[in-house]
Every structure is written in structure tokens, then in C-alpha cells.
Motif scaffolding. Structure first.
Motif, PDB file in Angstrom:
ATOM      1  N   LYS A 120       0.823  -1.205   0.000  1.00  0.00           N
ATOM      2  CA  LYS A 120       0.000   0.000   0.000  1.00  0.00           C
ATOM      3  C   LYS A 120       0.857   1.256   0.000  1.00  0.00           C
ATOM      4  N   SER A 121       0.249   2.371  -0.386  1.00  0.00           N
ATOM      5  CA  SER A 121       0.936   3.656  -0.361  1.00  0.00           C
ATOM      6  C   SER A 121       1.452   3.932   1.051  1.00  0.00           C
ATOM      7  N   GLY A 122       2.669   4.455   1.118  1.00  0.00           N
ATOM      8  CA  GLY A 122       3.269   4.777   2.403  1.00  0.00           C
ATOM      9  C   GLY A 122       4.044   3.643   3.042  1.00  0.00           C
ATOM     10  N   GLN A 123       3.995   2.461   2.438  1.00  0.00           N
ATOM     11  CA  GLN A 123       4.672   1.301   3.016  1.00  0.00           C
ATOM     12  C   GLN A 123       6.061   1.084   2.413  1.00  0.00           C
ATOM     13  N   ILE A 124       7.000   0.737   3.268  1.00  0.00           N
ATOM     14  CA  ILE A 124       8.297   0.215   2.826  1.00  0.00           C
ATOM     15  C   ILE A 124       8.286  -1.268   3.143  1.00  0.00           C
ATOM     16  N   THR A 125       8.296  -2.091   2.108  1.00  0.00           N
ATOM     17  CA  THR A 125       8.140  -3.533   2.283  1.00  0.00           C
ATOM     18  C   THR A 125       9.390  -4.268   1.820  1.00  0.00           C
ATOM     19  N   ALA A 126       9.942  -5.085   2.711  1.00  0.00           N
ATOM     20  CA  ALA A 126      11.097  -5.910   2.371  1.00  0.00           C
ATOM     21  C   ALA A 126      10.616  -7.202   1.717  1.00  0.00           C
ATOM     22  N   PHE A 127      11.324  -7.623   0.693  1.00  0.00           N
ATOM     23  CA  PHE A 127      11.015  -8.849  -0.045  1.00  0.00           C
ATOM     24  C   PHE A 127      12.225  -9.756   0.114  1.00  0.00           C
ATOM     25  N   ILE A 128      12.121 -10.749   0.978  1.00  0.00           N
ATOM     26  CA  ILE A 128      13.305 -11.531   1.318  1.00  0.00           C
ATOM     27  C   ILE A 128      13.121 -13.006   0.963  1.00  0.00           C
ATOM     28  N   LEU A 133      19.209  -8.544   6.364  1.00  0.00           N
ATOM     29  CA  LEU A 133      17.978  -8.673   7.137  1.00  0.00           C
ATOM     30  C   LEU A 133      17.903  -7.673   8.281  1.00  0.00           C
ATOM     31  N   GLU A 134      19.034  -7.300   8.839  1.00  0.00           N
ATOM     32  CA  GLU A 134      19.035  -6.320   9.927  1.00  0.00           C
ATOM     33  C   GLU A 134      18.512  -4.968   9.438  1.00  0.00           C
ATOM     34  N   VAL A 135      18.938  -4.577   8.242  1.00  0.00           N
ATOM     35  CA  VAL A 135      18.458  -3.327   7.652  1.00  0.00           C
ATOM     36  C   VAL A 135      16.962  -3.425   7.373  1.00  0.00           C
ATOM     37  N   ALA A 136      16.532  -4.531   6.819  1.00  0.00           N
ATOM     38  CA  ALA A 136      15.121  -4.723   6.508  1.00  0.00           C
ATOM     39  C   ALA A 136      14.259  -4.625   7.761  1.00  0.00           C
ATOM     40  N   GLU A 137      14.716  -5.244   8.830  1.00  0.00           N
ATOM     41  CA  GLU A 137      13.946  -5.252  10.075  1.00  0.00           C
ATOM     42  C   GLU A 137      13.792  -3.855  10.656  1.00  0.00           C
ATOM     43  N   LYS A 138      14.836  -3.051  10.577  1.00  0.00           N
ATOM     44  CA  LYS A 138      14.800  -1.708  11.152  1.00  0.00           C
ATOM     45  C   LYS A 138      14.078  -0.704  10.250  1.00  0.00           C
ATOM     46  N   LEU A 139      14.204  -0.875   8.943  1.00  0.00           N
ATOM     47  CA  LEU A 139      13.710   0.124   7.993  1.00  0.00           C
ATOM     48  C   LEU A 139      12.257  -0.089   7.587  1.00  0.00           C
ATOM     49  N   CYS A 140      11.845  -1.349   7.484  1.00  0.00           N
ATOM     50  CA  CYS A 140      10.579  -1.661   6.820  1.00  0.00           C
ATOM     51  C   CYS A 140       9.399  -1.778   7.775  1.00  0.00           C
ATOM     52  N   SER A 141       8.251  -1.314   7.304  1.00  0.00           N
ATOM     53  CA  SER A 141       7.009  -1.465   8.062  1.00  0.00           C
ATOM     54  C   SER A 141       6.388  -2.832   7.802  1.00  0.00           C
ATOM     55  N   LYS A 177       7.135 -19.627  -3.518  1.00  0.00           N
ATOM     56  CA  LYS A 177       5.888 -19.523  -2.761  1.00  0.00           C
ATOM     57  C   LYS A 177       6.039 -18.548  -1.600  1.00  0.00           C
ATOM     58  N   ILE A 178       4.973 -17.816  -1.298  1.00  0.00           N
ATOM     59  CA  ILE A 178       4.989 -16.896  -0.174  1.00  0.00           C
ATOM     60  C   ILE A 178       4.846 -17.687   1.126  1.00  0.00           C
ATOM     61  N   MET A 179       5.818 -17.490   2.039  1.00  0.00           N
ATOM     62  CA  MET A 179       5.811 -18.198   3.316  1.00  0.00           C
ATOM     63  C   MET A 179       5.234 -17.336   4.439  1.00  0.00           C
ATOM     64  N   GLY A 180       5.197 -16.040   4.222  1.00  0.00           N
ATOM     65  CA  GLY A 180       4.658 -15.136   5.234  1.00  0.00           C
ATOM     66  C   GLY A 180       4.676 -13.716   4.718  1.00  0.00           C
ATOM     67  N   GLN A 181       3.702 -12.910   5.125  1.00  0.00           N
ATOM     68  CA  GLN A 181       3.680 -11.511   4.738  1.00  0.00           C
ATOM     69  C   GLN A 181       2.777 -10.732   5.679  1.00  0.00           C
ATOM     70  N   GLY A 182       3.042  -9.429   5.768  1.00  0.00           N
ATOM     71  CA  GLY A 182       2.250  -8.566   6.630  1.00  0.00           C
ATOM     72  C   GLY A 182       3.120  -7.547   7.325  1.00  0.00           C
ATOM     73  N   GLU A 183       2.593  -6.963   8.394  1.00  0.00           N
ATOM     74  CA  GLU A 183       3.368  -6.002   9.162  1.00  0.00           C
ATOM     75  C   GLU A 183       4.581  -6.703   9.771  1.00  0.00           C
ATOM     76  N   MET A 184       5.705  -5.995   9.781  1.00  0.00           N
ATOM     77  CA  MET A 184       6.952  -6.586  10.257  1.00  0.00           C
ATOM     78  C   MET A 184       6.803  -7.187  11.651  1.00  0.00           C
ATOM     79  N   LYS A 185       6.212  -6.437  12.572  1.00  0.00           N
ATOM     80  CA  LYS A 185       6.088  -6.906  13.956  1.00  0.00           C
ATOM     81  C   LYS A 185       5.210  -8.140  14.051  1.00  0.00           C
ATOM     82  N   ALA A 186       4.142  -8.155  13.269  1.00  0.00           N
ATOM     83  CA  ALA A 186       3.212  -9.283  13.321  1.00  0.00           C
ATOM     84  C   ALA A 186       3.832 -10.547  12.728  1.00  0.00           C
ATOM     85  N   VAL A 187       4.594 -10.391  11.661  1.00  0.00           N
ATOM     86  CA  VAL A 187       5.190 -11.549  10.989  1.00  0.00           C
ATOM     87  C   VAL A 187       6.303 -12.176  11.820  1.00  0.00           C
TER      88      VAL A 187
END
Length: 236
Positions: A25-33, A192-200, A209-219
Motif C-alpha cells: 500500500k501507499s506509504g509502506q516500505i516492504t522488504a522482499f526476502i 535482514l538487519e536493515v530490513a527489520e529496522k527500515l521496513c514497516s 511460494k509466499i511463506m509469510g507476509q504482513g506487518e513486520m512486527k506481526a510476521v
């Protein structure tokens, strides 16, 4: 801003991306790992309209990548893992070429080139031929070329490779700023450390296959992103 529904891509007998769905969504920084060969680059290229796909639908700002490819590309800024830039041009010639392609006003482009060029520490080198640039300088120029036309969706494939620590810090700040203005970012990274700190938000892909997705804290829950990723990689 971005909706991917049932995306499937095959290379011959190999299933590179297997019926995946995701949203940014707009306003989101999403890591794709994911591990090498997990399907990250294939997915990013399909979203950018660079490669075709076998099944599914991709929408950017409500427009179909397949049906409205030309219009969609005006809303996308794609940075590959190894930018291929016209080396016979100077940096400023390349930026003006990109600005012309996207019909960026001359005063607007001038301001953006100077502002972001200085922040990325490449402004003083823009009159030099790109053939003389180091890998890191080419990476900075490629990033700057996206900021010149300010797309609604940024797609980055390993964007921090080749950047020095100061530029990396400044680039992360710029990423936050463009998202606060309403853009969205989806980027692949092994840091991954950068992704965890930077991404929402985060999307984890394994074997297409997608193994998980969503808000960083929830995932990730009470685990680190690195710990979660390693657990998923070890699982069948």
C-alpha cells in the motif's frame, strides 16, 4: 498501490513463481526476502513489466501491467541488482534523458537532480562520463534517475550493494521520505538487519511460494527477522 494476484511464472519446466499474491500500500516500505533463486527478481521484473508471466494479475495504482503496460510504467521506478546504464553519456546527460522520457519539467528536474545528487554524494561527478564511474557511483546514478521522475511505486533489487555507509544512511532516509509523500517501496535484500529496522512490512518467499507476509512486527513476533528467516529456510 500494488496488488499481485495468483502470479505464476515458468521458465520451461521450472516453476519460478508459484501462484503468489501480495499487496503493498501507499506509504509502506516492504522488504522482499528469500534465498537466491527464491523468485524475488522474477517477481520484481514481472511487476515492472519487463518479463511476461503465465498466470495471474498485477495491478499498479489500479491499472493492469498486461493491459495498460505503457501507463503503468510511468508509475514505476525499477532498480535492478546490476543497473545497465548508457556509459557513452555523462551522468547529467543520462539524467536528462530519463527526465525527458518521463516528461519531467526542466525546473523540477534541475531541483531534484541537485537536491538528491548532493544527498547521494554524486552531484559533483555528473559531468564526467559514466564509463569512468565505479560500481557504487553507477548505483547512485541509477537511484538518482528514479528520484528525478518520482514514481508512485519503487521496485529495488538489492539496492544497497555497492553503496558506502554514508550514502546508505542517506538513501534510507530518502526512502522514508518518498513513502511519507504517498509512494510505496518493495525491495529485495539479503541484509535482514536493515530490513527489520527500515521496513514497516515484509514478504518472505521460498521456492517461488509466499511463506509469510504482513506487518513486520506481526510476521516476526518476538523473534528477529534473521531467526525467523533461518527457521523458514530449514523447514520443508
Amino acid at each position: 498501490m500494488l496488488q499481485v494476484k495468483g502470479l505464476t511464472k515458468r521458465y520451461g519446466d521450472k516453476l519460478a513463481v508459484d501462484n503468489i499474491s501480495l499487496e503493498v500500500k501507499s506509504g509502506q516500505i516492504t522488504a522482499f526476502i528469500g534465498h537466491n533463486g527464491a523468485g524475488k527478481t522474477t517477481t520484481l521484473k514481472a511487476i515492472a513489466g519487463i518479463i511476461d508471466f503465465d498466470e495471474g494479475e498485477i495491478l499498479v495504482d489500479g491499472k493492469s501491467v498486461k493491459d495498460d503496460n505503457y501507463k503503468v510504467k510511468f508509475n514505476i521506478g525499477y532498480l535492478p541488482d546490476n543497473p545497465d546504464i548508457y556509459e557513452t553519456l555523462s551522468g547529467i546527460e543520462y539524467l536528462n534523458f530519463i527526465a525527458d522520457v518521463f516528461y519531467v519539467d526542466k525546473n523540477v528536474r534541475k531541483e531534484r537532480i541537485e537536491t538528491y545528487g548532493r544527498r547521494l554524494q554524486i552531484f559533483s561527478d555528473l559531468n564526467a562520463p559514466i564509463s569512468t564511474y565505479s560500481h557504487g557511483m553507477k548505483q547512485k546514478l541509477a537511484i538518482l534517475s528514479l528520484l528525478v521522475h518520482k514514481p508512485k511505486l519503487y521496485l529495488f533489487d538489492e539496492p544497497f550493494v555497492g553503496l558506502d555507509p554514508i550514502t546508505t544512511h542517506e538513501f534510507k532516509e530518502i526512502m522514508k521520505e518518498v513513502c511519507s509523500e504517498g509512494s510505496a517501496i518493495l525491495f529485495s535484500t539479503h541484509v535482514l538487519e536493515v530490513a527489520e529496522k527500515l521496513c514497516s512490512h515484509v514478504i518472505i518467499i521460498k521456492n517461488g511460494k509466499i511463506m509469510g507476509q504482513g506487518e513486520m512486527k506481526a510476521v516476526k513476533g518476538d523473534k528477529s527477522l534473521e531467526s525467523l528467516f533461518l527457521e523458514l529456510e530449514k523447514s520443508e
